[in-house]
Design a protein around this motif. Structure first.
Motif, PDB file in Angstrom:
ATOM      1  N   THR A  71       0.837  -1.189   0.000  1.00 22.29           N
ATOM      2  CA  THR A  71       0.000   0.000   0.000  1.00 22.29           C
ATOM      3  C   THR A  71       0.881   1.251   0.000  1.00 22.29           C
ATOM      4  OG1 THR A  71      -1.797  -1.118   1.180  1.00 22.29           O
ATOM      5  CG2 THR A  71      -1.772   1.283   1.257  1.00 22.29           C
ATOM      6  N   THR A  72       0.566   2.201  -0.865  1.00 22.29           N
ATOM      7  CA  THR A  72       1.333   3.446  -0.968  1.00 22.29           C
ATOM      8  C   THR A  72       0.393   4.634  -0.804  1.00 22.29           C
ATOM      9  OG1 THR A  72       2.879   2.409  -2.537  1.00 22.29           O
ATOM     10  CG2 THR A  72       2.879   4.811  -2.419  1.00 22.29           C
ATOM     11  N   ILE A  73       0.715   5.516   0.135  1.00 20.66           N
ATOM     12  CA  ILE A  73      -0.022   6.758   0.310  1.00 20.66           C
ATOM     13  C   ILE A  73       0.654   7.836  -0.533  1.00 20.66           C
ATOM     14  CG2 ILE A  73      -0.817   8.513   1.936  1.00 20.66           C
ATOM     15  CD1 ILE A  73      -2.164   5.831   2.300  1.00 20.66           C
ATOM     16  N   SER A  75       1.168  11.505  -1.181  1.00 16.82           N
ATOM     17  CA  SER A  75       0.993  12.771  -0.475  1.00 16.82           C
ATOM     18  C   SER A  75       1.719  13.880  -1.222  1.00 16.82           C
ATOM     19  CB  SER A  75       1.515  12.669   0.956  1.00 16.82           C
ATOM     20  OG  SER A  75       2.889  12.308   0.961  1.00 16.82           O
ATOM     21  N   SER A  76       1.247  15.094  -1.012  1.00 21.72           N
ATOM     22  CA  SER A  76       1.838  16.237  -1.692  1.00 21.72           C
ATOM     23  C   SER A  76       3.166  16.611  -1.035  1.00 21.72           C
ATOM     24  CB  SER A  76       0.873  17.425  -1.638  1.00 21.72           C
ATOM     25  OG  SER A  76       1.470  18.562  -2.223  1.00 21.72           O
ATOM     26  N   GLU A 177      -8.440   4.838  -2.754  1.00 21.51           N
ATOM     27  CA  GLU A 177      -9.051   5.950  -2.026  1.00 21.51           C
ATOM     28  C   GLU A 177      -8.541   7.272  -2.613  1.00 21.51           C
ATOM     29  OE1 GLU A 177      -9.619   7.586   2.569  1.00 21.51           O
ATOM     30  OE2 GLU A 177      -8.090   6.069   2.109  1.00 21.51           O
ATOM     31  N   THR A 179      -8.473  11.263  -1.570  1.00 17.54           N
ATOM     32  CA  THR A 179      -8.683  12.143  -0.420  1.00 17.54           C
ATOM     33  C   THR A 179      -8.575  13.619  -0.787  1.00 17.54           C
ATOM     34  OG1 THR A 179      -6.344  11.826   0.123  1.00 17.54           O
ATOM     35  CG2 THR A 179      -7.924  10.420   1.261  1.00 17.54           C
ATOM     36  N   GLY A 190       0.171  16.516   2.818  1.00 15.79           N
ATOM     37  CA  GLY A 190      -1.246  16.191   2.795  1.00 15.79           C
ATOM     38  C   GLY A 190      -1.549  15.041   1.845  1.00 15.79           C
ATOM     39  N   SER A 191      -2.438  14.146   2.263  1.00 17.87           N
ATOM     40  CA  SER A 191      -2.760  12.965   1.464  1.00 17.87           C
ATOM     41  C   SER A 191      -3.593  13.343   0.244  1.00 17.87           C
ATOM     42  CB  SER A 191      -3.516  11.950   2.322  1.00 17.87           C
ATOM     43  OG  SER A 191      -3.915  10.838   1.548  1.00 17.87           O
ATOM     44  N   ARG A 194      -4.573   6.938  -2.323  1.00 17.62           N
ATOM     45  CA  ARG A 194      -3.910   5.719  -1.839  1.00 17.62           C
ATOM     46  C   ARG A 194      -3.915   4.678  -2.953  1.00 17.62           C
ATOM     47  NH1 ARG A 194      -6.391   3.182   3.376  1.00 17.62           N
ATOM     48  NH2 ARG A 194      -8.002   2.492   1.903  1.00 17.62           N
TER      49      ARG A 194
END
Length: 362
Positions: A71-73, A75-76, A177, A179, A190-191, A194
């Motif tokens: 799993t990879t989030i 984010s900025s 996901e 966000t 910030g996310s 995902r």
């Protein structure tokens, strides 16, 4: 007709309404003789008993789950406004390097301007070590904001500041996901979305505390995914939860299996076959060949062509397909492996008695 219905006069079966068939009480022969057509109609097949290895298994109920390591989030890396979101819905597959979103960042533009100034000063005063250090520090700031060497080189060549930056996917996967939306301001870190890759899945199974002694980390087990029973997967137990699950009396064990072609999805049922013990040379039969009732277990043997007789047996360990025969048979005996229950019913129908009557002590 139901063979358990017996009465001393002609009549009909109170369950199904069929006419009762008379039987001969004086017939003491404990065998049945069937013609070739009857054997085919009843789908009766036989096999000679032999010896071989037999393993005992305990089945643990489990399920497939997403592997967090896959799993990879996203984010900025810079604060700013998301100008374009190239992926606008979940469930979409993305490949590594594919553009995900474009962001407008005044802070990034400021850092780019600082870097261009530092480059100009370093070129004007090439002998001044301080200006060289300032240039390196400014370049490092851009790298920390996820600016690649190619982007930084292009910035130097063009000499033009751009507050827009497009971020590609660092890995391939499925968008599970979202966000953030277009026009939304996000902070640094910030996310945005995902990604989940399903080329490897967790297998989680429940274990009662009394079964915990049979499980250990590093143990090799078989995993059977619902609908893929003919393709069991090898798995190594990687983790045993030391505490009970909340609201239950169950422990959880876990391992992972490959998922080629993403043919399985998280949430599917997957049972773990936990080996308990095994034996080398044992007499074994398919489980369906053994008939069990309150008097014990018995099988049907073919004494000669078309002639079948019941025989009391004692069973030992079992797996999902085979059962060990500890007493009552010897290697080479020809045993009915399909249609045994039909022989059992036919015997009661014709002779009006349980074929195991009087054999309980054998």
């Amino acid at each position: 007709m139901h063979p358990q219905i017996v009465q001393d006069k002609p009549g009909t079966c109170p369950i199904c309404g069929m006419d009762l068939v008379p039987f001969d009480k004086s017939n003491k022969d404990a065998s049945l003789t069937l013609g070739e057509s009857q054997i085919k109609l009843a789908n009766i097949t036989t096999m000679a008993v032999g010896t071989g290895a037999l393993a005992n298994f305990r089945q643990l109920n489990g399920r497939l789950a997403t592997d967090p390591e896959k799993t990879t989030i996203i984010s900025s890396r810079v604060p700013g406004r998301i100008e374009v979101l190239y992926i606008k819905e979940t469930g979409v597959r993305v490949n590594k390097g594919q553009p995900l979103y474009k962001i407008y960042s005044e802070q990034l533009a400021t850092l780019q301007q600082e870097y261009l100034l530092a480059v100009a000063q370093a070129k004007q005063f090439p002998e001044d070590a301080q200006f060289q250090q300032i240039e390196k520090a400014a370049r490092q700031k851009l790298a920390l904001y996820d600016q690649s060497d190619g982007q930084i080189s292009q910035l130097v060549q063009s000499g033009k500041v751009s507050a827009f930056v497009t971020y590609p996917a660092p890995y391939g996967g499925i968008v599970s996901e979202l966000t953030a939306t277009e026009g939304q301001y996000v902070s640094e870190g910030g996310s945005v979305m995902r990604l989940e890759a399903f080329d490897q899945l967790w297998v989680e199974a429940d274990v009662y505390p009394v079964e915990a002694s049979f499980v250990r980390v590093g143990q090799s087990v078989k995993v059977v995914v619902a609908g893929w029973e003919n393709e069991p997967q090898n798995m190594t137990i990687q983790f045993i939860n030391p505490s009970l699950q909340s609201g239950s009396q169950l422990l959880q064990v876990r391992g992972s299996i490959p998922n080629p072609g993403n043919r399985w999805q998280p949430g599917m049922q997957a049972n773990i076959q936990l080996p308990l013990k095994s034996k080398g040379d044992v007499l074994s039969l398919p489980i369906d060949a053994v008939i069990r009732d309150g008097k014990g277990a018995h099988v049907w043997i073919e004494k000669e062509k078309g002639k079948f007789a019941p025989r009391m047996v004692k069973t030992g360990m079992e797996d999902f397909n085979l059962v060990e025969i500890t007493e009552g048979l010897k290697a080479g005996d020809v045993v009915v492996i399909t249609g045994a229950y039909l022989l059992y019913s036919e015997y009661i129908l014709k002779k009006g008695a349980d074929p195991m009557a009087g054999m309980a002590g054998m």
